[in-house]
Design an enzyme around this catalytic site. Structure first.
Site, PDB file in Angstrom:
ATOM      1  N   LYS A  70       0.906  -1.294  -0.142  1.00  0.00           N
ATOM      2  CA  LYS A  70      -0.026   0.072  -0.077  1.00  0.00           C
ATOM      3  C   LYS A  70       0.864   1.131  -0.016  1.00  0.00           C
ATOM      4  O   LYS A  70       0.403   2.260  -0.716  1.00  0.00           O
ATOM      5  CB  LYS A  70      -0.714   0.023   1.129  1.00  0.00           C
ATOM      6  CG  LYS A  70      -2.290  -0.961   1.048  1.00  0.00           C
ATOM      7  CD  LYS A  70      -2.871  -1.179   2.360  1.00  0.00           C
ATOM      8  CE  LYS A  70      -4.256  -0.682   2.392  1.00  0.00           C
ATOM      9  NZ  LYS A  70      -4.944  -0.966   3.566  1.00  0.00           N
ATOM     10  N   GLU A  82      -5.066  13.284  -3.648  1.00  0.00           N
ATOM     11  CA  GLU A  82      -4.569  14.127  -2.390  1.00  0.00           C
ATOM     12  C   GLU A  82      -4.927  13.275  -1.160  1.00  0.00           C
ATOM     13  O   GLU A  82      -4.186  13.244  -0.062  1.00  0.00           O
ATOM     14  CB  GLU A  82      -5.317  15.337  -2.307  1.00  0.00           C
ATOM     15  CG  GLU A  82      -4.758  16.441  -3.326  1.00  0.00           C
ATOM     16  CD  GLU A  82      -5.598  17.604  -3.097  1.00  0.00           C
ATOM     17  OE1 GLU A  82      -6.140  18.181  -1.833  1.00  0.00           O
ATOM     18  OE2 GLU A  82      -5.481  18.546  -3.935  1.00  0.00           O
ATOM     19  N   ASP A 106      -9.978   4.107   2.347  1.00  0.00           N
ATOM     20  CA  ASP A 106     -10.357   3.455   3.584  1.00  0.00           C
ATOM     21  C   ASP A 106     -11.345   4.430   4.314  1.00  0.00           C
ATOM     22  O   ASP A 106     -12.238   4.299   5.152  1.00  0.00           O
ATOM     23  CB  ASP A 106      -9.135   3.146   4.498  1.00  0.00           C
ATOM     24  CG  ASP A 106      -8.454   1.872   4.336  1.00  0.00           C
ATOM     25  OD1 ASP A 106      -9.586   0.981   3.479  1.00  0.00           O
ATOM     26  OD2 ASP A 106      -7.313   1.622   4.413  1.00  0.00           O
ATOM     27  N   GLY A 133      -5.009   3.456  18.562  1.00  0.00           N
ATOM     28  CA  GLY A 133      -4.322   2.937  17.729  1.00  0.00           C
ATOM     29  C   GLY A 133      -3.542   4.046  16.737  1.00  0.00           C
ATOM     30  O   GLY A 133      -4.145   5.006  16.577  1.00  0.00           O
ATOM     31  N   GLY A 135      -1.585   2.949  13.782  1.00  0.00           N
ATOM     32  CA  GLY A 135      -1.279   2.056  12.614  1.00  0.00           C
ATOM     33  C   GLY A 135      -1.572   2.765  11.170  1.00  0.00           C
ATOM     34  O   GLY A 135      -2.341   3.806  11.191  1.00  0.00           O
ATOM     35  N   GLY A 136      -1.474   1.961  10.077  1.00  0.00           N
ATOM     36  CA  GLY A 136      -1.803   2.042   8.851  1.00  0.00           C
ATOM     37  C   GLY A 136      -3.291   2.663   8.681  1.00  0.00           C
ATOM     38  O   GLY A 136      -3.493   3.658   8.009  1.00  0.00           O
ATOM     39  N   THR A 158       2.737   2.716  21.022  1.00  0.00           N
ATOM     40  CA  THR A 158       4.304   3.491  20.765  1.00  0.00           C
ATOM     41  C   THR A 158       3.964   4.909  20.428  1.00  0.00           C
ATOM     42  O   THR A 158       3.332   5.240  19.289  1.00  0.00           O
ATOM     43  CB  THR A 158       4.502   2.786  19.328  1.00  0.00           C
ATOM     44  OG1 THR A 158       4.616   1.300  19.602  1.00  0.00           O
ATOM     45  CG2 THR A 158       6.142   3.340  19.073  1.00  0.00           C
ATOM     46  N   ARG A 161       5.105   6.639  17.025  1.00  0.00           N
ATOM     47  CA  ARG A 161       4.181   6.350  15.937  1.00  0.00           C
ATOM     48  C   ARG A 161       2.940   7.279  15.917  1.00  0.00           C
ATOM     49  O   ARG A 161       2.593   7.928  14.987  1.00  0.00           O
ATOM     50  CB  ARG A 161       3.638   4.898  15.932  1.00  0.00           C
ATOM     51  CG  ARG A 161       3.341   4.290  14.625  1.00  0.00           C
ATOM     52  CD  ARG A 161       2.860   2.915  14.609  1.00  0.00           C
ATOM     53  NE  ARG A 161       2.546   2.293  13.411  1.00  0.00           N
ATOM     54  CZ  ARG A 161       2.092   0.985  13.298  1.00  0.00           C
ATOM     55  NH1 ARG A 161       2.051   0.376  14.510  1.00  0.00           N
ATOM     56  NH2 ARG A 161       1.847   0.623  12.058  1.00  0.00           N
ATOM     57  N   GLY A 241     -16.795  -3.250  12.351  1.00  0.00           N
ATOM     58  CA  GLY A 241     -15.959  -2.887  11.324  1.00  0.00           C
ATOM     59  C   GLY A 241     -16.208  -3.491   9.928  1.00  0.00           C
ATOM     60  O   GLY A 241     -15.538  -3.085   8.989  1.00  0.00           O
TER      61      GLY A 241
HETATM   62  P1  NAP Z   1      -0.870  -1.722  11.922  1.00  0.00           P
HETATM   63  O1  NAP Z   1      -0.533  -1.007  11.019  1.00  0.00           O
HETATM   64  O2  NAP Z   1      -0.112  -3.074  12.195  1.00  0.00           O
HETATM   65  O3  NAP Z   1      -1.244  -1.069  13.272  1.00  0.00           O
HETATM   66  C1  NAP Z   1      -1.782  -1.954  14.440  1.00  0.00           C
HETATM   67  C2  NAP Z   1      -2.315  -0.938  15.894  1.00  0.00           C
HETATM   68  O4  NAP Z   1      -2.595  -2.066  16.874  1.00  0.00           O
HETATM   69  C3  NAP Z   1      -0.993  -0.146  16.348  1.00  0.00           C
HETATM   70  O5  NAP Z   1      -1.662   0.997  16.587  1.00  0.00           O
HETATM   71  C4  NAP Z   1      -0.319  -0.996  17.360  1.00  0.00           C
HETATM   72  O6  NAP Z   1       0.286  -0.111  18.358  1.00  0.00           O
HETATM   73  C5  NAP Z   1      -1.698  -1.694  17.820  1.00  0.00           C
HETATM   74  N1  NAP Z   1      -1.149  -2.981  18.572  1.00  0.00           N
HETATM   75  C6  NAP Z   1      -1.252  -4.074  18.055  1.00  0.00           C
HETATM   76  N2  NAP Z   1      -0.979  -4.936  19.135  1.00  0.00           N
HETATM   77  C7  NAP Z   1      -0.941  -4.364  20.193  1.00  0.00           C
HETATM   78  C8  NAP Z   1      -0.923  -4.690  21.696  1.00  0.00           C
HETATM   79  N3  NAP Z   1      -0.696  -5.992  21.955  1.00  0.00           N
HETATM   80  N4  NAP Z   1      -0.984  -3.684  22.431  1.00  0.00           N
HETATM   81  C9  NAP Z   1      -1.225  -2.491  22.341  1.00  0.00           C
HETATM   82  N5  NAP Z   1      -1.275  -2.223  20.651  1.00  0.00           N
HETATM   83  C10 NAP Z   1      -1.279  -3.010  20.054  1.00  0.00           C
HETATM   84  O7  NAP Z   1      -2.551  -2.369  11.348  1.00  0.00           O
HETATM   85  P2  NAP Z   1      -3.414  -1.641  10.510  1.00  0.00           P
HETATM   86  O8  NAP Z   1      -3.115  -1.714   9.105  1.00  0.00           O
HETATM   87  O9  NAP Z   1      -3.618  -0.100  11.254  1.00  0.00           O
HETATM   88  O10 NAP Z   1      -4.800  -2.570  10.964  1.00  0.00           O
HETATM   89  C11 NAP Z   1      -5.406  -2.765  12.181  1.00  0.00           C
HETATM   90  C12 NAP Z   1      -6.577  -3.531  12.182  1.00  0.00           C
HETATM   91  O11 NAP Z   1      -7.688  -2.842  11.441  1.00  0.00           O
HETATM   92  C13 NAP Z   1      -6.344  -4.958  11.501  1.00  0.00           C
HETATM   93  O12 NAP Z   1      -6.857  -5.835  12.375  1.00  0.00           O
HETATM   94  C14 NAP Z   1      -7.033  -4.605  10.224  1.00  0.00           C
HETATM   95  O13 NAP Z   1      -7.659  -5.835   9.751  1.00  0.00           O
HETATM   96  C15 NAP Z   1      -8.295  -3.831  10.517  1.00  0.00           C
HETATM   97  N6  NAP Z   1      -8.676  -3.008   9.381  1.00  0.00           N
HETATM   98  C16 NAP Z   1      -9.963  -2.801   8.949  1.00  0.00           C
HETATM   99  C17 NAP Z   1     -10.190  -2.397   7.917  1.00  0.00           C
HETATM  100  C18 NAP Z   1     -11.664  -2.385   7.557  1.00  0.00           C
HETATM  101  O14 NAP Z   1     -11.926  -2.001   6.477  1.00  0.00           O
HETATM  102  N7  NAP Z   1     -12.669  -2.686   8.691  1.00  0.00           N
HETATM  103  C19 NAP Z   1      -9.395  -1.689   6.951  1.00  0.00           C
HETATM  104  C20 NAP Z   1      -7.988  -1.483   7.576  1.00  0.00           C
HETATM  105  C21 NAP Z   1      -7.758  -2.323   8.502  1.00  0.00           C
HETATM  106  P3  NAP Z   1       1.958   0.018  18.050  1.00  0.00           P
HETATM  107  O15 NAP Z   1       1.857   1.213  17.024  1.00  0.00           O
HETATM  108  O16 NAP Z   1       2.485   0.348  19.584  1.00  0.00           O
HETATM  109  O17 NAP Z   1       2.479  -1.198  17.306  1.00  0.00           O
END
Ligand code: NAP
Length: 279
Positions: A70, A82, A106, A133, A135-136, A158, A161, A241
Site C-alpha cells: 500500500k 490528495e 479507507d 491505535g 497504525g496504517g 508506541t 508512531r 468494522g
Molecule cells: P497496523 O498498522 O499493524 O497497526 C496496528 C495497531 O494496533 C497499532 O496502533 C499497534 O500499536 C496496535 N497494537 C497491536 N497489538 C497491540 C498490543 N498488543 N498492545 C497495544 N497495541 C497494539 O495495522 P492496521 O493496518 O492499522 O490494521 C489494524 C486493524 O484494522 C487490523 O485488524 C485490520 O484488519 C483492521 N482494518 C480494518 C479495515 C476495515 O475495512 N474494516 C481496514 C483496515 C484495517 P503500536 O503502534 O504500538 O505497534
C-alpha cells in the site's frame, strides 16, 4: 458472460489468500448482471515494480492493493489522489487515459459505514473523538475525523508512531498512551488496534465510557470485538468494522465496472457467513 473483452480487476498482496474482496466484487458483478472478473494475485514485494509497469499496456482496468504494497505502490503510479498522498498509502488503482491513478478509499469506507449505521454521527463535529491505535488504518480514520472538525486524541502504545501520525495529519490532536486514553470525556471512540483479539486484557477502563458515547471498531474478526462488547455493556451505541470493509470497496468497483454499488443486507450476510459467524 465473461469474455476476453470483459473488464477485469485484481487484488494484489502478499499474502492475499485470506482476502474477502473477491467475494464482495463477485457479489456485485452478479447483482448488477455485469460481465467482468475480479482476481486474487500473489505479488511479492520484489515483483511489484514490474507488475505495475506492465499494467499500462495490459487489459486490466485496475485493482486493489493490500499489505505489504500500500505504501510502496505510491511512487510507482502516475497520479495519486490528495487523500492517498496525505495518508501515505494507496489501496485502489485504475487506468484512465493511459495513466495509472491511485486513491485510498479507507476513509470513504469508514465514514460511509457510519452514515449507514449511525446516521447523525457527523453532527458530533466539534466534540471529542478518541482514536485507539496509530497504525496504517488509523491514519485514514484520523484524517477523516480531523477534517470533519472533531477534537482528536490519538492513544497508542508506541508514542513515536502516534506523534508521526499526528504530525502528518492532525497537528492539533493530542497524544496519550492507551492507558491514559480519555474515554470518560469522549463523545466518539474508534478502536483501530488489534488489541484483545488474542485474549489480551484491554489496558483502558471501558467502564468510564458514557452511554452517550458512540463507539466503533474497525476490526471485524470477530464481528463483536472485546472492545465493542465492553462498550455495549456500558449502554453505548456500537458499530462494527465489517461495514467499513464493504464500503471502502465501492469506489473501486465504480472505477473498474462503471456502477457505484450498494452495500446491502444480502452482501453483508454473504461475507458474515464466509467469515464463519452465521448471518
Ligand atoms: P497496523 O498498522 O499493524 O497497526 C496496528 C495497531 O494496533 C497499532 O496502533 C499497534 O500499536 C496496535 N497494537 C497491536 N497489538 C497491540 C498490543 N498488543 N498492545 C497495544 N497495541 C497494539 O495495522 P492496521 O493496518 O492499522 O490494521 C489494524 C486493524 O484494522 C487490523 O485488524 C485490520 O484488519 C483492521 N482494518 C480494518 C479495515 C476495515 O475495512 N474494516 C481496514 C483496515 C484495517 P503500536 O503502534 O504500538 O505497534
Amino acid at each position: 458472460m465473461v469474455d476476453r473483452n470483459s473488464p477485469r480487476a485484481f487484488i494484489i498482496g502478499a499474502p492475499v489468500a485470506h482476502s474477502r474482496s473477491p467475494l464482495v466484487h463477485e457479489h456485485w458483478l452478479r447483482h448488477y448482471k455485469l460481465a467482468g472478473s475480479y482476481t486474487k494475485m500473489l505479488v511479492e514485494p520484489g515483483d511489484l515494480p514490474a507488475f505495475i509497469a506492465e499494467l499500462r499496456s495490459s487489459r486490466w482496468q485496475g485493482g486493489n492493493v493490500t499489505i505489504p504494497h500500500k505504501e510502496t505502490v505510491l511512487s510507482l503510479l502516475d497520479d495519486v489522489s490528495e487523500t492517498a498522498l496525505r495518508i501515505g498509502a494507496v489501496n485502489t488503482i485504475w487506468l484512465e487515459g493511459g495513466r495509472l491513478k491511485g486513491d485510498n478509499t479507507d476513509g470513504f469506507g469508514f465514514t460511509a459505514n457510519l452514515d449507514a449505521a449511525a446516521p447523525g454521527w457527523r453532527e458530533r463535529h466539534g466534540q471529542n473523538a478518541v482514536i485507539l491505535g496509530a497504525g496504517g488504518a488509523a491514519r485514514a480514520v484520523v484524517d477523516e475525523l480531523s477534517r470533519h472538525g472533531f477534537n482528536v486524541t490519538v492513544a497508542n502504545r508506541t508514542q513515536k508512531r502516534a506523534a508521526n501520525l499526528v504530525g502528518d495529519l492532525a497537528p492539533d490532536a493530542r497524544i496519550t498512551s492507551l492507558e491514559d486514553a480519555p474515554l470518560a470525556q469522549a463523545d466518539f471512540v474508534v478502536n483501530t488496534t488489534s488489541l484483545g483479539m488474542k485474549g489480551e486484557d484491554l489496558p483502558f477502563d471501558c467502564t468510564s465510557l458514557s452511554a452517550e458515547t458512540l463507539v466503533t471498531d474497525i476490526v471485524y474478526t470477530p464481528l463483536e470485538t472485546p472492545f465493542l462488547k465492553a462498550a455495549k455493556a456500558q449502554g453505548c451505541q456500537t458499530v462494527d468494522g465489517l461495514g467499513m470493509l464493504l464500503h471502502q470497496a465501492r469506489p473501486g468497483f465504480q472505477r473498474w465496472f462503471g456502477i457505484m454499488p450498494d452495500v446491502t443486507d444480502a452482501l453483508r450476510s454473504e461475507i458474515v457467513a464466509d467469515l464463519g459467524y452465521g448471518s
